[in-house]
Scaffold this active site. Structure first.
Site, PDB file in Angstrom:
ATOM      1  N   CYS A 165      -2.394   1.252  -4.589  1.00  0.00           N
ATOM      2  CA  CYS A 165      -1.223   0.654  -3.950  1.00  0.00           C
ATOM      3  C   CYS A 165       0.092   1.032  -4.626  1.00  0.00           C
ATOM      4  O   CYS A 165       1.166   0.837  -4.045  1.00  0.00           O
ATOM      5  CB  CYS A 165      -1.361  -0.862  -3.897  1.00  0.00           C
ATOM      6  SG  CYS A 165      -2.876  -1.410  -3.053  1.00  0.00           S
ATOM      7  N   HIS A 168       5.495  -3.624  -2.693  1.00  0.00           N
ATOM      8  CA  HIS A 168       4.216  -3.371  -2.033  1.00  0.00           C
ATOM      9  C   HIS A 168       3.854  -4.604  -1.214  1.00  0.00           C
ATOM     10  O   HIS A 168       3.914  -5.736  -1.693  1.00  0.00           O
ATOM     11  CB  HIS A 168       3.157  -3.089  -3.088  1.00  0.00           C
ATOM     12  CG  HIS A 168       1.757  -3.121  -2.570  1.00  0.00           C
ATOM     13  ND1 HIS A 168       1.363  -2.437  -1.442  1.00  0.00           N
ATOM     14  CD2 HIS A 168       0.644  -3.771  -3.017  1.00  0.00           C
ATOM     15  CE1 HIS A 168       0.082  -2.660  -1.223  1.00  0.00           C
ATOM     16  NE2 HIS A 168      -0.381  -3.467  -2.164  1.00  0.00           N
ATOM     17  N   ASN A 185      -1.986  -5.285   4.227  1.00  0.00           N
ATOM     18  CA  ASN A 185      -1.853  -4.441   3.032  1.00  0.00           C
ATOM     19  C   ASN A 185      -2.332  -3.037   3.386  1.00  0.00           C
ATOM     20  O   ASN A 185      -3.522  -2.819   3.573  1.00  0.00           O
ATOM     21  CB  ASN A 185      -2.690  -5.043   1.899  1.00  0.00           C
ATOM     22  CG  ASN A 185      -2.577  -4.256   0.604  1.00  0.00           C
ATOM     23  OD1 ASN A 185      -2.115  -3.126   0.582  1.00  0.00           O
ATOM     24  ND2 ASN A 185      -3.036  -4.863  -0.485  1.00  0.00           N
TER      25      ASN A 185
END
Length: 351
Positions: free
Chosen positions: A145, A278, A308
């Site tokens: 990520c 993020h 996500n």
């Protein structure tokens, strides 16, 4: 084509096209984002739809349960025939159009991904071929990520040293392929998508500072512990996460790397026009903003509709904010990510 001898290998090499770009270019003072783009799979999966699918497996969840814990209301899942390179290509083409650049003007392609099309070649090389260009260096970068922040930092360094002048930096993921749909604590969190930026050498300030970190001692709290060997999958090829451990560590490192990056640029929290973290969990994002004394009106949020998307989440959110008119030229933006590894990093830039 076979390479059964040195002579045949030499002949094959001789037939390859020569690179389109000069081997040495003058260093640039700055690297600046000139275009953004993104692509989402067509299929949007709401919490209600996902809950119904999980119920068929005997797992209980609901829209309320997911929203309260994550802020996610929907995500997009790729079609069976879609790969990371397909999504990355769409994002790249949109970014090139926004920058007013042709694909053959690009002299560097970096793709941040944890879900590549194949073991090798790189997804970046596949995208390069789909763009119809050749000659420039391309490679994948794997920091989960944090991948886009890492990739943008690397591209910035290469432009500043003269190794490139016009880079495509892409985050592309198909996380739906590695989710365990028997684990409601993880399968509701992730989605698929891609985002991209065109980063160019410039006399005007763009990327002001970046910082990257990692700590392998925490690798078990977010991982996919399987691998391929002897034609078989060894271990577990599906995502595993200790949510509480990730949450606790994420809030801490995101604050520290943000302050470190601001200090490196000679800026303060008051200089930030937009925070684009993020997009993992709304509570982590809001917690980071509070620690930096930033109001909710300065936080870009797309996790509610995208989930996500790992390395794609920051460029997806950036493109969304640019195209909606919120992020504008002359504003200062802080990008920051945290992911498996354990990795984290931040980039401060004048857009």
């Amino acid at each position: 084509m076979t390479l059964s001898s040195a002579s045949s290998g030499a002949a094959a090499s001789a037939s390859l096209p020569s690179p389109q770009f000069p081997a040495v270019m003058p260093p640039a003072r700055h690297a600046r984002i000139t275009g953004t783009g993104s692509m989402l799979p067509t299929r949007r999966v709401s919490n209600e739809e996902l809950a119904a699918e999980l119920a068929e497996r005997g797992l209980e969840t609901s829209d309320t349960w997911i929203v309260e814990r994550t802020g996610i209301r929907a995500r997009h899942f790729a079609a069976a025939e879609q790969c990371a390179s397909d999504l990355g290509l769409g994002a790249a083409l949109n970014a090139l159009e926004a920058a007013g650049r042709r694909a053959d003007e690009v002299d560097l392609i970096i793709v941040a991904t944890s879900t590549p099309d194949m073991v090798f070649p790189s997804t970046a090389s596949i995208i390069q071929r789909k763009l119809g260009v050749h000659g420039c260096p391309v490679f994948d970068l794997q920091a989960v990520c944090s991948g886009f922040v890492y990739a943008l930092s690397v591209a910035d360094s290469m432009i500043r040293t003269g190794a490139a002048r016009c880079a495509l930096v892409i985050g592309a993921e198909v996380f739906s392929r590695i989710l365990d749909f028997n684990d409601r604590t993880t399968c509701v969190l992730f989605g698929d998508g891609a985002g991209a930026v065109v980063l160019e050498a410039s006399d005007e300030p763009g990327i002001l500072a970046s910082r990257m970190h990692a700590d392998g001692r925490y690798r078990e709290i977010l991982c996919v512990p399987g691998t391929v060997a002897g034609g078989q999958v060894l271990g577990d090829p599906l995502l595993k996460m200790d949510g509480q451990a990730v949450f606790k560590l994420a809030v801490s490192v995101l604050e520290s790397v943000a302050r470190e990056t601001l200090a490196a640029a000679g800026r303060t929290e008051a200089d930030i026009d937009w925070l684009i973290p993020h997009q993992a969990n709304i509570r982590i994002m809001q917690g980071t903003a509070r620690k930096l004394k930033l109001g909710a009106d300065k936080l870009i949020v797309t996790v509610d509709e995208h989930g996500n998307t790992s390395a794609a989440s920051i460029p997806l959110a950036l493109d969304h904010a640019v195209r909606s008119g919120r992020v504008q030229r002359g504003q200062t933006v802080l990008l920051e990510g945290v992911g498996g590894g354990f990795t984290w990093g931040a980039v401060l830039l004048d857009f």
